[in-house]
Design a protein around this motif. Structure first.
Motif, PDB file in Angstrom:
ATOM      1  N   VAL A 121       0.864  -1.180   0.000  1.00  0.00           N
ATOM      2  CA  VAL A 121       0.000   0.000   0.000  1.00  0.00           C
ATOM      3  C   VAL A 121       0.902   1.232   0.000  1.00  0.00           C
ATOM      4  O   VAL A 121       1.641   1.476   0.952  1.00  0.00           O
ATOM      5  N   ARG A 122       0.834   2.021  -1.073  1.00  0.00           N
ATOM      6  CA  ARG A 122       1.670   3.208  -1.199  1.00  0.00           C
ATOM      7  C   ARG A 122       0.857   4.449  -0.842  1.00  0.00           C
ATOM      8  O   ARG A 122      -0.271   4.607  -1.299  1.00  0.00           O
ATOM      9  N   VAL A 123       1.451   5.327  -0.046  1.00  0.00           N
ATOM     10  CA  VAL A 123       0.778   6.526   0.441  1.00  0.00           C
ATOM     11  C   VAL A 123       1.470   7.755  -0.146  1.00  0.00           C
ATOM     12  O   VAL A 123       2.707   7.845  -0.120  1.00  0.00           O
ATOM     13  N   PRO A 124       0.719   8.715  -0.698  1.00  0.00           N
ATOM     14  CA  PRO A 124       1.340   9.913  -1.280  1.00  0.00           C
ATOM     15  C   PRO A 124       2.164  10.692  -0.252  1.00  0.00           C
ATOM     16  O   PRO A 124       1.813  10.761   0.931  1.00  0.00           O
ATOM     17  N   SER A 125       3.241  11.283  -0.731  1.00  0.00           N
ATOM     18  CA  SER A 125       4.109  12.106   0.109  1.00  0.00           C
ATOM     19  C   SER A 125       3.568  13.528   0.215  1.00  0.00           C
ATOM     20  O   SER A 125       2.701  13.942  -0.557  1.00  0.00           O
ATOM     21  N   VAL A 126       4.121  14.267   1.156  1.00  0.00           N
ATOM     22  CA  VAL A 126       3.886  15.703   1.273  1.00  0.00           C
ATOM     23  C   VAL A 126       5.248  16.386   1.230  1.00  0.00           C
ATOM     24  O   VAL A 126       6.114  16.084   2.056  1.00  0.00           O
ATOM     25  N   ASP A 127       5.448  17.279   0.266  1.00  0.00           N
ATOM     26  CA  ASP A 127       6.733  17.958   0.110  1.00  0.00           C
ATOM     27  C   ASP A 127       7.882  16.950   0.066  1.00  0.00           C
ATOM     28  O   ASP A 127       8.919  17.141   0.699  1.00  0.00           O
ATOM     29  N   TRP A 128       7.683  15.872  -0.657  1.00  0.00           N
ATOM     30  CA  TRP A 128       8.668  14.819  -0.879  1.00  0.00           C
ATOM     31  C   TRP A 128       8.934  13.969   0.368  1.00  0.00           C
ATOM     32  O   TRP A 128       9.773  13.093   0.345  1.00  0.00           O
ATOM     33  N   GLY A 129       8.231  14.232   1.456  1.00  0.00           N
ATOM     34  CA  GLY A 129       8.500  13.514   2.700  1.00  0.00           C
ATOM     35  C   GLY A 129       7.307  12.703   3.167  1.00  0.00           C
ATOM     36  O   GLY A 129       6.208  12.762   2.607  1.00  0.00           O
ATOM     37  N   HIS A 130       7.521  11.946   4.242  1.00  0.00           N
ATOM     38  CA  HIS A 130       6.471  11.101   4.793  1.00  0.00           C
ATOM     39  C   HIS A 130       5.312  11.934   5.345  1.00  0.00           C
ATOM     40  O   HIS A 130       5.522  12.875   6.121  1.00  0.00           O
ATOM     41  N   ASP A 131       4.102  11.573   4.961  1.00  0.00           N
ATOM     42  CA  ASP A 131       2.890  12.123   5.552  1.00  0.00           C
ATOM     43  C   ASP A 131       2.429  11.120   6.607  1.00  0.00           C
ATOM     44  O   ASP A 131       1.729  10.154   6.294  1.00  0.00           O
ATOM     45  N   LEU A 132       2.834  11.341   7.855  1.00  0.00           N
ATOM     46  CA  LEU A 132       2.551  10.354   8.891  1.00  0.00           C
ATOM     47  C   LEU A 132       1.055  10.217   9.149  1.00  0.00           C
ATOM     48  O   LEU A 132       0.581   9.119   9.495  1.00  0.00           O
ATOM     49  N   ASP A 133       0.290  11.298   8.986  1.00  0.00           N
ATOM     50  CA  ASP A 133      -1.158  11.197   9.151  1.00  0.00           C
ATOM     51  C   ASP A 133      -1.743  10.265   8.087  1.00  0.00           C
ATOM     52  O   ASP A 133      -2.598   9.423   8.385  1.00  0.00           O
ATOM     53  N   ALA A 134      -1.284  10.433   6.848  1.00  0.00           N
ATOM     54  CA  ALA A 134      -1.794   9.587   5.769  1.00  0.00           C
ATOM     55  C   ALA A 134      -1.336   8.137   5.938  1.00  0.00           C
ATOM     56  O   ALA A 134      -2.099   7.203   5.639  1.00  0.00           O
ATOM     57  N   LEU A 135      -0.110   7.942   6.400  1.00  0.00           N
ATOM     58  CA  LEU A 135       0.364   6.578   6.658  1.00  0.00           C
ATOM     59  C   LEU A 135      -0.499   5.906   7.724  1.00  0.00           C
ATOM     60  O   LEU A 135      -0.890   4.739   7.584  1.00  0.00           O
ATOM     61  N   ALA A 136      -0.796   6.637   8.797  1.00  0.00           N
ATOM     62  CA  ALA A 136      -1.628   6.073   9.858  1.00  0.00           C
ATOM     63  C   ALA A 136      -3.035   5.767   9.342  1.00  0.00           C
ATOM     64  O   ALA A 136      -3.623   4.731   9.687  1.00  0.00           O
ATOM     65  N   ALA A 137      -3.582   6.655   8.503  1.00  0.00           N
ATOM     66  CA  ALA A 137      -4.927   6.442   7.964  1.00  0.00           C
ATOM     67  C   ALA A 137      -4.983   5.248   7.024  1.00  0.00           C
ATOM     68  O   ALA A 137      -6.050   4.643   6.838  1.00  0.00           O
ATOM     69  N   ALA A 138      -3.853   4.901   6.409  1.00  0.00           N
ATOM     70  CA  ALA A 138      -3.812   3.770   5.472  1.00  0.00           C
ATOM     71  C   ALA A 138      -3.764   2.421   6.178  1.00  0.00           C
ATOM     72  O   ALA A 138      -3.955   1.380   5.546  1.00  0.00           O
ATOM     73  N   VAL A 139      -3.495   2.424   7.469  1.00  0.00           N
ATOM     74  CA  VAL A 139      -3.441   1.169   8.227  1.00  0.00           C
ATOM     75  C   VAL A 139      -4.854   0.627   8.408  1.00  0.00           C
ATOM     76  O   VAL A 139      -5.756   1.343   8.866  1.00  0.00           O
ATOM     77  N   ASP A 140      -5.067  -0.632   8.023  1.00  0.00           N
ATOM     78  CA  ASP A 140      -6.370  -1.266   8.221  1.00  0.00           C
ATOM     79  C   ASP A 140      -6.182  -2.642   8.842  1.00  0.00           C
ATOM     80  O   ASP A 140      -5.093  -2.972   9.316  1.00  0.00           O
ATOM     81  N   GLU A 141      -7.227  -3.441   8.827  1.00  0.00           N
ATOM     82  CA  GLU A 141      -7.170  -4.735   9.502  1.00  0.00           C
ATOM     83  C   GLU A 141      -6.214  -5.717   8.833  1.00  0.00           C
ATOM     84  O   GLU A 141      -5.821  -6.717   9.439  1.00  0.00           O
ATOM     85  N   THR A 142      -5.810  -5.440   7.585  1.00  0.00           N
ATOM     86  CA  THR A 142      -4.858  -6.327   6.909  1.00  0.00           C
ATOM     87  C   THR A 142      -3.405  -5.923   7.138  1.00  0.00           C
ATOM     88  O   THR A 142      -2.495  -6.689   6.820  1.00  0.00           O
ATOM     89  N   THR A 143      -3.173  -4.713   7.651  1.00  0.00           N
ATOM     90  CA  THR A 143      -1.815  -4.182   7.762  1.00  0.00           C
ATOM     91  C   THR A 143      -1.030  -4.926   8.834  1.00  0.00           C
ATOM     92  O   THR A 143      -1.503  -5.100   9.955  1.00  0.00           O
ATOM     93  N   ARG A 144       0.182  -5.328   8.478  1.00  0.00           N
ATOM     94  CA  ARG A 144       1.060  -5.982   9.437  1.00  0.00           C
ATOM     95  C   ARG A 144       2.362  -5.235   9.658  1.00  0.00           C
ATOM     96  O   ARG A 144       3.044  -5.440  10.651  1.00  0.00           O
ATOM     97  N   ILE A 145       2.730  -4.355   8.697  1.00  0.00           N
ATOM     98  CA  ILE A 145       4.013  -3.670   8.828  1.00  0.00           C
ATOM     99  C   ILE A 145       3.952  -2.325   8.119  1.00  0.00           C
ATOM    100  O   ILE A 145       3.248  -2.170   7.110  1.00  0.00           O
ATOM    101  N   VAL A 146       4.653  -1.336   8.685  1.00  0.00           N
ATOM    102  CA  VAL A 146       4.795  -0.004   8.086  1.00  0.00           C
ATOM    103  C   VAL A 146       6.283   0.335   8.095  1.00  0.00           C
ATOM    104  O   VAL A 146       6.964   0.140   9.115  1.00  0.00           O
TER     105      VAL A 146
END
Length: 364
Positions: free
Chosen positions: A132-157
């Motif tokens: 699952v790929r999450v869009p960046s913000v200003d070329w960097g990690h968007d931690l809010d978006a990464l957290a929002a992408a976590v669902d019941e199937t997620t095992r690793i970030v």
């Protein structure tokens, strides 16, 4: 026969390293070559490492210490942790892959940034997980978006800090806030391969005791100057370290690498000088890019990714004609960017001269 393989593997592309000096010499008959493509320490190994390697040659007929006792003890003292929290790897790539092999299984997923280090999606996919790929913000990690992408199937970030190839970073408090939002059955890997290049660097290791789902990876390939010897490690809870050691290949860290890493850890003067040289080198490169009217991404690594103002492949190829190797990053979703490693002052000057010539030759 290719139909009888894991479909997740069949769809992957091999990791593409920076072009070796020898390969460019063969292809174009060039002998005076500067390689600034792979984020290596341009100084070569330190004196303590050289002495350790000379002493270790006599035992090359013996297998290494499979548990890496001495290096683990040195790392435990260095980071003020327990040796049982350490997993050694054949470079940090190895432990990044081990983490996915432990955490990911068919039907599960892993979350990464869109401009992440290419090894992360490779590790997830090779463990039969969905990336699952999450869009960046200003070329960097968007931690809010990464957290929002976590669902019941997620095992690793996976989070790189600083990130490769963009050089962007997040501070410790942001990492801890992210950990507080992620379920405890989701493993969070913070890759700190370039951390030692920062005078006051992000240090997620301090968070491991409070967050047992956190895994921090480090390497001796960057500031310590041991890229060829392939030694990396992770720091995690003892329980997760035990799981990774169950799937770790025997003797994955070689004898010379173990000896060299232990010596490099003690060579504080070498590390300090490498850090100072890198700060000066990044400043030299930034001033040169500014003079050429080019934009770049501010970096806390030992490299800078810059916008060539056009499709960067042609600029990269033109620089090869002048014997300067940098790194195209189109496979990271950055087709107009090139990444250059901070080298020695004459190497940086050579890069800037070759870049100016390449821009002239590839002008629209």
């Amino acid at each position: 026969m290719t139909d009888a393989v894991n479909p997740a593997i069949a769809g992957l592309h091999p990791y593409q390293p920076g072009k070796p000096i020898e390969e460019l010499a063969r292809e174009r008959g060039i002998t005076d070559i500067v390689k600034l493509a792979s984020n290596e320490n341009p100084r070569g190994p330190g004196s303590l490492v050289r002495q350790a390697l000379q002493a270790g040659v006599v035992d090359l007929s013996r297998y290494p210490d499979g548990n890496g006792f001495r290096l683990k003890a040195a790392l435990a003292e260095h980071h003020d942790i327990a040796a049982e929290q350490i997993t050694l790897g054949n470079g940090s790539n190895d432990v990044l892959d081990l983490a996915a092999r432990v955490a990911v299984s068919p039907g599960t997923s892993g979350v990464v940034d869109e401009h992440c280090f290419v090894v992360y999606p490779l590790a997830i996919a090779s463990a039969n997980g969905r990336v699952v790929r999450v869009p960046s913000v200003d070329w960097g990690h968007d931690l809010d978006a990464l957290a929002a992408a976590v669902d019941e199937t997620t095992r690793i970030v996976y989070i790189a800090n600083p990130n490769n190839p963009t050089g962007t970073w997040v501070d410790d408090s942001a990492i801890e806030s992210f950990l507080a939002r992620v379920p405890q059955d989701v493993w969070v890997v913070v890759d700190e391969a370039y951390a030692e290049y920062l005078a006051r660097y992000p240090n997620a290791i301090a968070l491991v005791d409070r967050h047992p789902n956190l895994i921090v990876t480090r390497t001796f390939s960057k500031i310590y100057g041991l890229a060829a010897l392939r030694v990396g490690y992770s720091i995690s809870s003892p329980d997760f370290a035990d799981l990774m050691n169950r799937v770790r290949q025997p003797f994955n860290a070689n004898s010379l690498g173990l000896l060299a890493a232990e010596a490099a850890l003690q060579d504080v003067d070498y590390v300090a000088e490498s850090r100072r040289l890198n700060v000066d080198g990044l400043d030299q490169i930034e001033r040169g890019l500014h003079a050429l009217g080019l934009d770049w991404i501010p970096s806390l690594g030992n490299f800078i990714s810059f916008d060539a103002g056009r499709r960067a492949g042609a600029v990269y190829d033109a620089m090869l004609d002048d014997g300067v190797i940098v790194r195209p990053v189109a496979n990271y979703g950055m087709p107009n960017h090139l990444r250059v490693t901070s080298g020695l002052p004459p190497e940086n000057s050579r890069f800037l001269t070759a870049l100016e010539r390449a821009l002239e030759r590839t002008a629209r």
